[in-house]
Design a protein around this motif. Structure first.
Motif, PDB file in Angstrom:
ATOM      1  N   ASN A  61       0.883  -0.667  -0.214  1.00 19.09           N
ATOM      2  CA  ASN A  61      -0.319  -0.270   0.029  1.00 19.09           C
ATOM      3  C   ASN A  61       1.189   1.636  -0.177  1.00 19.09           C
ATOM      4  O   ASN A  61       0.921   2.405  -0.434  1.00 19.09           O
ATOM      5  CB  ASN A  61      -1.121  -0.093   1.190  1.00 19.09           C
ATOM      6  CG  ASN A  61      -1.882  -1.029   1.603  1.00 19.09           C
ATOM      7  OD1 ASN A  61      -1.267  -2.218   0.836  1.00 19.09           O
ATOM      8  ND2 ASN A  61      -2.519  -1.153   1.755  1.00 19.09           N
ATOM      9  N   CYS A  62       2.049   1.526   0.812  1.00 26.11           N
ATOM     10  CA  CYS A  62       2.531   2.567   0.481  1.00 26.11           C
ATOM     11  C   CYS A  62       4.422   1.911  -0.038  1.00 26.11           C
ATOM     12  O   CYS A  62       4.663   3.309  -0.802  1.00 26.11           O
ATOM     13  CB  CYS A  62       3.094   2.367   2.471  1.00 26.11           C
ATOM     14  SG  CYS A  62       1.659   3.159   3.106  1.00 26.11           S
ATOM     15  N   HIS A  63       4.828   0.837  -0.046  1.00 23.67           N
ATOM     16  CA  HIS A  63       6.090   0.763  -0.681  1.00 23.67           C
ATOM     17  C   HIS A  63       5.415   0.162  -2.120  1.00 23.67           C
ATOM     18  O   HIS A  63       4.424  -0.468  -1.899  1.00 23.67           O
ATOM     19  CB  HIS A  63       6.316  -0.786   0.026  1.00 23.67           C
ATOM     20  CG  HIS A  63       7.512   0.137   1.209  1.00 23.67           C
ATOM     21  ND1 HIS A  63       8.866   0.769   1.344  1.00 23.67           N
ATOM     22  CD2 HIS A  63       6.835   0.219   3.170  1.00 23.67           C
ATOM     23  CE1 HIS A  63       8.777   0.795   2.758  1.00 23.67           C
ATOM     24  NE2 HIS A  63       7.667   0.809   3.957  1.00 23.67           N
ATOM     25  N   ALA A  64       6.231   1.204  -2.763  1.00 24.68           N
ATOM     26  CA  ALA A  64       6.064   0.716  -4.268  1.00 24.68           C
ATOM     27  C   ALA A  64       6.699  -0.218  -5.399  1.00 24.68           C
ATOM     28  O   ALA A  64       7.039  -1.015  -4.603  1.00 24.68           O
ATOM     29  CB  ALA A  64       6.463   2.070  -5.344  1.00 24.68           C
TER      30      ALA A  64
ATOM     31  N   ASN B 420       2.769  10.197  -0.843  1.00 22.31           N
ATOM     32  CA  ASN B 420       3.707   9.431  -0.847  1.00 22.31           C
ATOM     33  C   ASN B 420       2.808   8.086  -1.372  1.00 22.31           C
ATOM     34  O   ASN B 420       2.639   7.289  -2.071  1.00 22.31           O
ATOM     35  CB  ASN B 420       4.895   9.281  -0.340  1.00 22.31           C
ATOM     36  CG  ASN B 420       5.615   8.094  -1.088  1.00 22.31           C
ATOM     37  OD1 ASN B 420       6.746   8.698  -2.424  1.00 22.31           O
ATOM     38  ND2 ASN B 420       5.966   6.962  -1.396  1.00 22.31           N
ATOM     39  N   TRP B 421       1.974   8.171   0.294  1.00 21.45           N
ATOM     40  CA  TRP B 421       1.297   6.602   0.651  1.00 21.45           C
ATOM     41  C   TRP B 421      -0.131   6.810   0.042  1.00 21.45           C
ATOM     42  O   TRP B 421      -0.527   5.617  -1.287  1.00 21.45           O
ATOM     43  CB  TRP B 421       0.464   7.599   2.320  1.00 21.45           C
ATOM     44  CG  TRP B 421      -0.714   6.087   2.202  1.00 21.45           C
ATOM     45  CD1 TRP B 421      -1.258   5.431   2.434  1.00 21.45           C
ATOM     46  CD2 TRP B 421      -1.769   7.142   2.818  1.00 21.45           C
ATOM     47  NE1 TRP B 421      -2.096   5.326   3.386  1.00 21.45           N
ATOM     48  CE2 TRP B 421      -2.726   6.356   2.866  1.00 21.45           C
ATOM     49  CE3 TRP B 421      -2.512   8.789   2.366  1.00 21.45           C
ATOM     50  CZ2 TRP B 421      -4.172   6.671   3.275  1.00 21.45           C
ATOM     51  CZ3 TRP B 421      -4.147   9.044   2.553  1.00 21.45           C
ATOM     52  CH2 TRP B 421      -4.455   7.812   3.167  1.00 21.45           C
ATOM     53  N   ALA B 422      -0.857   8.185  -0.416  1.00 19.49           N
ATOM     54  CA  ALA B 422      -1.933   8.243  -1.463  1.00 19.49           C
ATOM     55  C   ALA B 422      -1.793   7.731  -2.711  1.00 19.49           C
ATOM     56  O   ALA B 422      -2.155   6.744  -3.614  1.00 19.49           O
ATOM     57  CB  ALA B 422      -2.553   9.522  -1.314  1.00 19.49           C
ATOM     58  N   ARG B 423      -0.236   8.577  -3.524  1.00 19.14           N
ATOM     59  CA  ARG B 423       0.484   8.225  -4.734  1.00 19.14           C
ATOM     60  C   ARG B 423       0.788   6.150  -4.826  1.00 19.14           C
ATOM     61  O   ARG B 423       0.250   6.027  -5.790  1.00 19.14           O
ATOM     62  CB  ARG B 423       1.458   8.727  -5.193  1.00 19.14           C
ATOM     63  CG  ARG B 423       1.110  10.379  -5.566  1.00 19.14           C
ATOM     64  CD  ARG B 423       2.577  10.686  -6.801  1.00 19.14           C
ATOM     65  NE  ARG B 423       4.082   9.804  -5.668  1.00 19.14           N
ATOM     66  CZ  ARG B 423       4.281  11.186  -4.853  1.00 19.14           C
ATOM     67  NH1 ARG B 423       3.739  12.074  -4.949  1.00 19.14           N
ATOM     68  NH2 ARG B 423       5.451  10.848  -4.658  1.00 19.14           N
ATOM     69  N   THR B 424       0.986   5.789  -3.992  1.00 22.63           N
ATOM     70  CA  THR B 424       1.232   4.207  -3.794  1.00 22.63           C
ATOM     71  C   THR B 424      -0.660   3.417  -3.940  1.00 22.63           C
ATOM     72  O   THR B 424      -0.234   2.381  -3.951  1.00 22.63           O
ATOM     73  CB  THR B 424       2.117   3.890  -2.903  1.00 22.63           C
ATOM     74  OG1 THR B 424       3.663   5.303  -3.630  1.00 22.63           O
ATOM     75  CG2 THR B 424       2.784   2.742  -2.832  1.00 22.63           C
ATOM     76  N   LEU B 425      -0.840   3.848  -2.679  1.00 24.35           N
ATOM     77  CA  LEU B 425      -2.115   3.392  -2.342  1.00 24.35           C
ATOM     78  C   LEU B 425      -3.023   3.316  -3.942  1.00 24.35           C
ATOM     79  O   LEU B 425      -3.876   2.596  -4.057  1.00 24.35           O
ATOM     80  CB  LEU B 425      -3.496   4.184  -1.559  1.00 24.35           C
ATOM     81  CG  LEU B 425      -4.275   3.661  -0.698  1.00 24.35           C
ATOM     82  CD1 LEU B 425      -3.527   2.010  -0.439  1.00 24.35           C
ATOM     83  CD2 LEU B 425      -4.956   4.169   0.188  1.00 24.35           C
ATOM     84  N   TRP B 426      -2.707   4.167  -4.836  1.00 24.96           N
ATOM     85  CA  TRP B 426      -3.818   4.503  -6.052  1.00 24.96           C
ATOM     86  C   TRP B 426      -2.889   3.341  -6.897  1.00 24.96           C
ATOM     87  O   TRP B 426      -3.337   2.834  -7.903  1.00 24.96           O
ATOM     88  CB  TRP B 426      -3.583   6.138  -6.722  1.00 24.96           C
ATOM     89  CG  TRP B 426      -3.964   7.080  -5.075  1.00 24.96           C
ATOM     90  CD1 TRP B 426      -5.489   6.290  -4.949  1.00 24.96           C
ATOM     91  CD2 TRP B 426      -3.853   8.232  -5.534  1.00 24.96           C
ATOM     92  NE1 TRP B 426      -5.528   7.172  -3.779  1.00 24.96           N
ATOM     93  CE2 TRP B 426      -5.008   8.642  -4.328  1.00 24.96           C
ATOM     94  CE3 TRP B 426      -3.865   9.241  -6.273  1.00 24.96           C
ATOM     95  CZ2 TRP B 426      -5.102   9.924  -4.284  1.00 24.96           C
ATOM     96  CZ3 TRP B 426      -2.982  10.560  -6.149  1.00 24.96           C
ATOM     97  CH2 TRP B 426      -4.346  11.034  -5.165  1.00 24.96           C
ATOM     98  N   ALA B 427      -1.438   3.531  -7.174  1.00 28.33           N
ATOM     99  CA  ALA B 427      -1.448   2.110  -8.385  1.00 28.33           C
ATOM    100  C   ALA B 427      -1.282   1.439  -7.918  1.00 28.33           C
ATOM    101  O   ALA B 427      -1.648   0.051  -8.083  1.00 28.33           O
ATOM    102  CB  ALA B 427       0.461   3.134  -8.335  1.00 28.33           C
ATOM    103  N   ASP B 428      -1.197   1.050  -6.207  1.00 29.11           N
ATOM    104  CA  ASP B 428      -1.431  -0.482  -5.402  1.00 29.11           C
ATOM    105  C   ASP B 428      -2.745  -1.549  -6.370  1.00 29.11           C
ATOM    106  O   ASP B 428      -2.410  -2.125  -6.692  1.00 29.11           O
ATOM    107  CB  ASP B 428      -1.183  -0.828  -4.166  1.00 29.11           C
ATOM    108  CG  ASP B 428      -1.301  -1.849  -3.935  1.00 29.11           C
ATOM    109  OD1 ASP B 428      -0.855  -2.483  -4.785  1.00 29.11           O
ATOM    110  OD2 ASP B 428      -1.897  -2.313  -2.520  1.00 29.11           O
ATOM    111  N   MET B 429      -3.466   0.329  -6.196  1.00 27.06           N
ATOM    112  CA  MET B 429      -5.589  -0.612  -6.831  1.00 27.06           C
ATOM    113  C   MET B 429      -5.479  -0.968  -8.035  1.00 27.06           C
ATOM    114  O   MET B 429      -5.958  -1.530  -8.590  1.00 27.06           O
ATOM    115  CB  MET B 429      -6.121   0.273  -5.963  1.00 27.06           C
ATOM    116  CG  MET B 429      -6.495   1.403  -6.369  1.00 27.06           C
ATOM    117  SD  MET B 429      -7.145   2.892  -5.354  1.00 27.06           S
ATOM    118  CE  MET B 429      -8.961   2.202  -5.936  1.00 27.06           C
ATOM    119  N   LEU B 430      -5.204   0.051  -9.095  1.00 23.80           N
ATOM    120  CA  LEU B 430      -5.569   0.893  -9.912  1.00 23.80           C
ATOM    121  C   LEU B 430      -3.971   0.391 -11.531  1.00 23.80           C
ATOM    122  O   LEU B 430      -4.397   0.585 -12.817  1.00 23.80           O
ATOM    123  CB  LEU B 430      -5.464   1.848 -10.418  1.00 23.80           C
ATOM    124  CG  LEU B 430      -7.092   1.699  -9.707  1.00 23.80           C
ATOM    125  CD1 LEU B 430      -7.426   4.219  -9.013  1.00 23.80           C
ATOM    126  CD2 LEU B 430      -7.818   1.631 -10.106  1.00 23.80           C
ATOM    127  N   ALA B 431      -2.828   1.061 -10.977  1.00 20.12           N
ATOM    128  CA  ALA B 431      -1.889   0.262 -11.846  1.00 20.12           C
ATOM    129  C   ALA B 431      -1.190  -0.943 -12.139  1.00 20.12           C
ATOM    130  O   ALA B 431      -1.413  -1.605 -11.793  1.00 20.12           O
ATOM    131  CB  ALA B 431      -0.458   1.597 -11.561  1.00 20.12           C
TER     132      ALA B 431
END
Lengths: 127, 431
Positions: A61-64, B420-431
């Motif tokens: 969720n936090c670590h890409a 960073n948390w928001a951007r990564t969370l969006w990527a985790d669900m949608l990218a």
């Protein structure tokens, strides 16, 4: 069906949310990692090799998982297993400065941390 | 027989094929050649549903056919949407396309689920089509209980925005604030818990106060909280209200709004106090959506869906997994985007295991939630939940629950982490 008013709808302090305990009997297998599903299954197959996948997903969720411009958190994939275990242990006992990892690192058992670290160590470093 | 309705024999054959393919402990369900893949339908492309759809594809190595039903063309994030009110972010900054899911092989259908037949395992869509499923994921989000506040309705939300589902409502509230003269009064009404995003109203108060302080410094903000005290991050928000926004924010606890006078621009409290303002924001009480109710998934207080926390499966409907804000939360588990994302992964893992004839694995999930107190500084609340077999719930792991310290020096760093948390969370669900 009308039931008793649940505590969740009372204005309690903190989040105040209480869930009802669902009275279904559970049993644990092995080291308590695997418990019975609510639905009956005919056999008890071996535990999934996916366990580490699922645990590691608590981090992503936090670590890409891919390289993103401007990312301020370390990528975990491709890091040596011992490095990750050491870092998490240092968060746990306060040797490493952190804002939130000192909390989150306490959420995983040593076995879970080892599984997570091994999983990420085996992943290719994102490019 | 319709093509979506396999015979019992076909279903049996399919489940045997899946069981045979799974005996070596691989995480994928690999159907035998010529057999149809297991089908999972996901209703709702929010934090829960989109995450479940993506991870079902990843963890099954593409062997599960996943269809996501979502009415909107793009995802708009509630987290960070309060920043739109201060103007440090635009709604476009929080909008993410669903195209990334197609790259994972998720079939994204722009449609609305109108009914679920939990007996026949199929979903009817507004377009008229019907989808059959082997497993269903319902991540419906919340709807507002309009009739709990006299004078309010979906239509009056055009005059008194809720801005509690990010998108046009957020922009509407921003425009109202921009149009207000300096010296005006803004009112926020906070409902009793449980509601979506426990710290959200207090973050919103900070964002609006930050805007007023900079642009309309003679203005005031009154927060009318129905709760006896702040329900999240209380010591942090109390300090920020008193130190950063002294003279702007007037916080009142035990102040439930019972009635709204739309034309008189006033909130009337349960004991009759009438409070007028220039910009009114009412966050109404909430419950799981009508779709979930009609399908019989709502089991608690006529509001929330109870689930088996090992799998997120409904206690009422087998093969139906309910995620996110619509669930009756486990103790202290907030209704949040981060938690819904974790629900999505929990359900995806359980479904992959179950479709392979294995037992689900005891889950451990995290909750991390950041609130911005201005345009740069943020504070967090976080905890880790672990499956407790004795009580069949997810319980907080000791030593994990807590918030930011009172050391302001860390709040700037947390602001960077929060973005960073928001951007990564969006990527985790949608990218």
């Amino acid at each position: 069906m009308l039931g008793p008013r649940r505590a969740q709808d009372s204005p309690l302090t903190s989040f105040g949310e209480r869930s009802a305990v669902i009275p279904i009997v559970a049993f644990a297998i092995g080291a308590g990692l695997v418990a019975a599903a609510a639905v009956a299954t005919p056999t008890v197959p071996p535990a999934s090799a996916g366990a580490a996948n699922y645990l590691a997903a608590a981090c992503t969720n936090c670590h890409a998982t891919t390289k993103v411009a401007g990312d301020v958190l370390p990528l975990l994939a491709g890091q040596p297993k011992e490095t990750l275990i050491d870092k998490l242990e240092r968060f746990r006992d306060g040797r490493a400065a952190a804002t939130v990892m000192q909390q989150l690192a306490n959420g995983f058992s040593p076995e879970q941390i080892e599984a997570i670290a091994e999983y990420f160590a085996q992943q290719a470093q994102p490019r | 027989m319709a093509p979506w309705s396999p015979t019992r024999r076909e279903l049996l054959r399919r489940s045997l094929a899946v069981a045979a393919a799974s005996s070596v402990g691989a995480s994928a369900s690999v159907p035998a050649p010529g057999r149809a893949a297991a089908r999972v339908v996901v209703i709702g492309g929010g934090f829960g549903g989109a995450t479940a759809a993506k991870y079902l594809r990843l963890w099954s190595n593409g062997s599960i056919a996943v269809t996501l039903v979502e009415a909107d063309a793009a995802f708009v994030s509630c987290p960070l949407s309060n920043l739109v009110l201060d103007g440090s972010r635009r709604i476009d900054d929080l909008t993410v396309s669903y195209r990334g899911l197609a790259r994972h092989g998720v079939n994204v259908l722009r449609d609305t689920a109108s009914a679920i037949d939990v007996e026949k395992n199929r979903v009817r869509l507004a377009s008229g089509a019907t989808l059959a499923y082997d497993r269903l994921v319902v991540s419906p989000g919340i709807e507002f209980i309009w009739d709990s506040v006299l004078g309010m309705s979906a239509a009056t939300a055009e005059q008194i925005p809720h801005a509690w589902q990010a998108g046009p409502q957020t922009v509407l509230l921003r425009r109202r604030l921009e149009a207000m003269a300096d010296g005006g009064t803004v009112l926020i009404s906070v409902p009793l818990i449980p509601y979506r995003c426990p710290p959200g109203p207090y973050e919103r108060a900070c964002q609006i106060a930050h805007y007023l302080q900079r642009v309309k410094p003679k203005s005031k903000l009154i927060v009318l909280d129905a709760n006896p005290e702040m329900v999240s991050k209380k010591p942090l928000f109390t300090r920020v209200f008193n130190e950063d926004y002294r003279g702007i924010i007037d916080y009142r606890n035990d102040a439930p709004v019972a009635e709204v006078d739309v034309s008189g621009r006033a909130f009337i409290l349960d004991l009759g106090d009438r409070i007028t303002g220039d910009v009114l924001n009412l966050i109404p009480p909430q419950r799981a959506t009508r779709l979930a109710r009609d399908a019989g998934l709502v089991t608690a207080n006529d509001r929330w869906c109870e689930v088996d926390w090992l799998t997120m499966e409904s206690i009422k409907a087998s093969k139906v997994h309910v995620l996110g804000d619509a669930t009756l939360a486990a103790e202290t588990m907030p209704k949040s985007g981060h938690v819904a994302n974790q629900h999505g992964k929990l359900a995806a893992a359980a479904i992959v295991e179950l479709l392979n004839g294995r037992q689900p694995i005891a889950p451990t999930i995290t909750s991390t939630c950041y609130s911005f107190i201005d345009d740069k500084n943020a504070v967090h609340v976080a905890s880790v939940f672990r499956w407790a077999a004795e009580t069949r719930t997810l319980s907080v792991v000791p030593g994990t629950s807590g918030t930011s310290s009172q050391d302001r020096a860390t709040w700037a760093q947390e602001g960077v982490y929060a973005m960073n948390w928001a951007r990564t969370l969006w990527a985790d669900m949608l990218a």
